[in-house]
Design a protein around this motif. Sequence first.
Motif, short mmCIF file in Angstrom:
data_model
loop_
_atom_site.label_atom_id
_atom_site.label_comp_id
_atom_site.label_asym_id
_atom_site.label_seq_id
_atom_site.Cartn_x
_atom_site.Cartn_y
_atom_site.Cartn_z
N MET A 66 -33.71 12.89 9.56
CA MET A 66 -33.01 11.94 9.88
C MET A 66 -31.54 12.58 10.24
N ALA A 67 -31.03 12.22 11.38
CA ALA A 67 -29.84 12.78 11.75
C ALA A 67 -28.65 12.42 10.92
N GLY A 68 -27.62 13.48 10.60
CA GLY A 68 -26.62 13.01 9.56
C GLY A 68 -25.39 12.29 10.36
N ARG A 69 -24.24 12.72 9.92
CA ARG A 69 -23.06 11.94 10.24
C ARG A 69 -22.48 12.81 11.66
N ILE A 70 -22.15 12.16 12.70
CA ILE A 70 -21.71 12.46 13.95
C ILE A 70 -20.36 13.51 13.60
N SER A 71 -20.44 14.73 14.30
CA SER A 71 -19.21 15.69 14.13
C SER A 71 -18.09 14.85 14.69
N ASP A 72 -16.99 15.41 13.79
CA ASP A 72 -15.73 14.66 14.18
C ASP A 72 -15.14 15.08 15.87
N ASP A 73 -15.59 16.31 16.13
CA ASP A 73 -15.16 16.80 17.51
C ASP A 73 -15.98 16.11 18.36
N ASP A 74 -17.22 15.70 18.21
CA ASP A 74 -17.83 15.12 19.30
C ASP A 74 -17.27 13.60 19.47
N ILE A 75 -16.82 12.81 18.41
CA ILE A 75 -16.28 11.58 18.07
C ILE A 75 -14.94 11.64 18.84
N ALA A 76 -14.03 12.75 18.85
CA ALA A 76 -13.03 12.92 19.53
C ALA A 76 -13.23 13.10 21.03
N LEU A 77 -14.10 13.91 21.46
CA LEU A 77 -14.55 14.02 22.80
C LEU A 77 -15.12 12.52 23.47
N VAL A 78 -16.09 11.90 22.62
CA VAL A 78 -16.32 10.52 23.36
C VAL A 78 -15.07 9.63 23.56
N ARG A 79 -14.23 9.83 22.85
CA ARG A 79 -13.01 8.79 22.85
C ARG A 79 -12.39 9.58 24.18
N GLU A 80 -12.22 10.44 24.27
CA GLU A 80 -11.45 11.50 25.67
C GLU A 80 -12.11 11.14 26.76
N ARG A 81 -13.53 10.99 26.83
CA ARG A 81 -14.22 10.67 28.09
C ARG A 81 -14.65 9.23 28.51
N SER A 82 -14.09 8.59 27.52
CA SER A 82 -14.27 7.10 27.56
C SER A 82 -12.99 6.14 27.81
N PRO A 83 -12.58 6.47 29.07
CA PRO A 83 -11.25 5.68 29.41
C PRO A 83 -11.31 4.22 29.03
N ILE A 84 -10.45 3.89 28.04
CA ILE A 84 -10.36 2.31 27.43
C ILE A 84 -10.36 1.50 28.71
N ALA A 85 -9.48 1.45 29.70
CA ALA A 85 -9.57 0.68 30.73
C ALA A 85 -10.65 0.42 31.45
N ASP A 86 -11.60 1.61 31.70
CA ASP A 86 -12.75 1.56 32.24
C ASP A 86 -13.67 0.69 31.40
N VAL A 87 -13.73 0.89 29.96
CA VAL A 87 -14.78 0.15 29.18
C VAL A 87 -14.60 -1.38 29.18
N VAL A 88 -13.20 -1.64 28.90
CA VAL A 88 -12.90 -2.88 28.42
C VAL A 88 -12.96 -3.51 30.04
N GLY A 89 -12.78 -2.86 31.22
CA GLY A 89 -12.88 -3.56 32.30
C GLY A 89 -14.32 -3.91 32.80
N GLU A 90 -15.43 -3.40 31.99
CA GLU A 90 -16.58 -3.80 32.44
C GLU A 90 -16.96 -5.17 31.68
N HIS A 91 -16.19 -5.56 30.92
CA HIS A 91 -16.23 -7.17 30.23
C HIS A 91 -15.26 -8.20 30.81
N ILE A 92 -14.06 -7.58 30.97
CA ILE A 92 -13.08 -8.43 31.46
C ILE A 92 -12.40 -8.09 32.48
N GLN A 93 -11.54 -8.88 33.13
CA GLN A 93 -11.00 -8.65 34.45
C GLN A 93 -9.43 -8.19 33.66
N LEU A 94 -8.94 -7.27 34.26
CA LEU A 94 -7.64 -6.52 33.77
C LEU A 94 -6.83 -6.38 34.92
N ARG A 95 -5.44 -6.74 34.79
CA ARG A 95 -4.36 -6.58 35.62
C ARG A 95 -3.27 -5.91 35.32
#
Length: 622
Positions: free
Chosen positions: A1-30
């Motif tokens: 069973m996989a263990g804890r996700i590495s902190d470096d990868d969590i930081a990379l996921v945040r960096e490569r997941s622009p919050i405006a793009d992710v939120v914009g998939e669910h609501i209209q932003l202006r």
Amino acid sequence: MAGRISDDDIALVRERSPIADVVGEHIQLRNAGGGNLKGLCPFHDEKSPSFNVTPARGYYYCFGCAEGGDVITFVRKIDNLTFSEAVERLAQRAGIQLRYEQGGYVPSREHGERSRLIEAHKAAAEFYAARLTAPDASPGRRFLSERGFERVDAERFGVGYAPADWDSLSRHLMARGFTAQELIKGGLSREGRRGPIDQFRGRLIWPIRDITGDVVGFGARKLLESDDGPKYLNTRDSPIYHKSSVLYGIDLARREISKRSQAVIVEGYTDVMACHLAGVPTAVATCGTSFGEEHIKVLRRLLLDQAEFRGEVIFTFDGDSAGQKAALRAFQDEQKFVTQTYVAVQPDGLDPCDLRVKQGDAAVRDLVASREPLFAFAIRSVLSRYDLNTNEGRLSALDAAAPVVASIKDPGLRKTYVVDLDRWLGFMDEGFVIQRIQQVIGRQQQQAAAPAHAPRRDPVDPAVRLEVEALKLAVQRPALLGPEFDALGPDTFTQPEHVALQGVVAAVGGTVTGGPGGREWVDRLLQQAGTAGEASADLRSLVTRFAVEELRADTAVEERYAALVLARLHATAVSRAVTQVKARLQRINPVEEPQEYKRLFGELVALEQQHRVLRERATGAE
């Protein structure tokens, strides 16, 4: 069973997941100025936007409900995921392979498989789209042309063509590095004697995308007479495609659905295309299955369906009997929406695609604009089956429509449709219509008790629930009710079995003779109930049920609770009387019958005063 996700990868996921793009998939932003974006909060109801996103810092915050966090927090909240699940979903979206501690590099098999299947479907969509211009695809191009679609329209929706060869797509994808097992598991191919063969052959193809725009399946329309398969063939369920939750066109419509607080449900792929091209960009369709609960969840999220009557869901159906049946099926799910629901039916039976071909874009927009509330449509559909020119027909129609009206959860809306039903039937007696509906509901509840002695479900109607609580108190704690309960009029209870039980209590001397209750009191009630002839078994069952069913109040506050129930029960009965007197007043001409009008007006004033007193008592008893 996989263990804890590495902190470096969590930081990379945040960096490569622009919050405006992710939120914009669910609501209209202006643009809100100062580098901020603003939209309507998906976590609570609001009329003006207070949900702010700051892309530069990667955070969101709602000044209305105080929800805030980063992109991972948003995905956790919006999709109800754990922290690890949210990180894995964002990693998949960004093409990141995660490393897990306590074992080094451990790629998730499940998410690795999903990425491969998404890539295969993307490649398949490109293959099909490219083949639409080939000579053998002429039947497909002709099909589109006859329905008013041009080449640019096909490109916009990614429409393609599946060659009639046995394995054109399979060979193409395997040459790109995909395995036969992946193609079969994703529903692109199936087992053949000498290897995988294509699932779709000689058909017009529509790519079906999820809300983020990833191709997860296909819809295929038969073109060749030699094809002995169904007219429409859809991808079977797979690890990435679930027909019960997929809506065709959702990737194109999601922003407009959020922006306009409107969703239009049509029946087919060409109907979605026609609506979007005609200026109805909120249209979506199910894919080879009926509209259901999972589809509702998808739309509610986009509609921000968290406050009554915020937006609208419009179902379009053909005007024939099959279309009416489809609309009535939709009615079964209507109240899973909080927003308003409508039906738009073209009388001549044309679907949006055919309507656009014959009458133009404006006719499609007019169809949607001519929508009728779904409740009204359902009730009218029931009434249309009866001869309303006869008393017998009108009464039968009333009984048939009663369950539809009774199922309306909102009391105010239910009352409005009682008035409409009375007007449509021509009785001009709202009190009679209300009474008849209550009688029908009572009979249905009795019939639903199977076996007869089994406990029945609690009624959902608040007024009926109030009657139940009062009678439970009469059976369990008669001393708390005393003379006031015994003095309640014969019209206080609306359900036939409740009226009967009130009669049983009165027949044994009333609650004033019950003392603290207990076994002896219940035995007296059961004995009296046993004298009710054919209804004895049901009535004894009801006494037993009310004797053991838990009261909705703690023992420490039972006395105050009993006073509250009595006051509200009495107030509800008086309110019904007020409604009946008002209805009678409306039918009287004060010039022709001045005395009767004056008498009824005086009665109305007295009843309304009594109602105010009872409401004040109820408030004071809380």
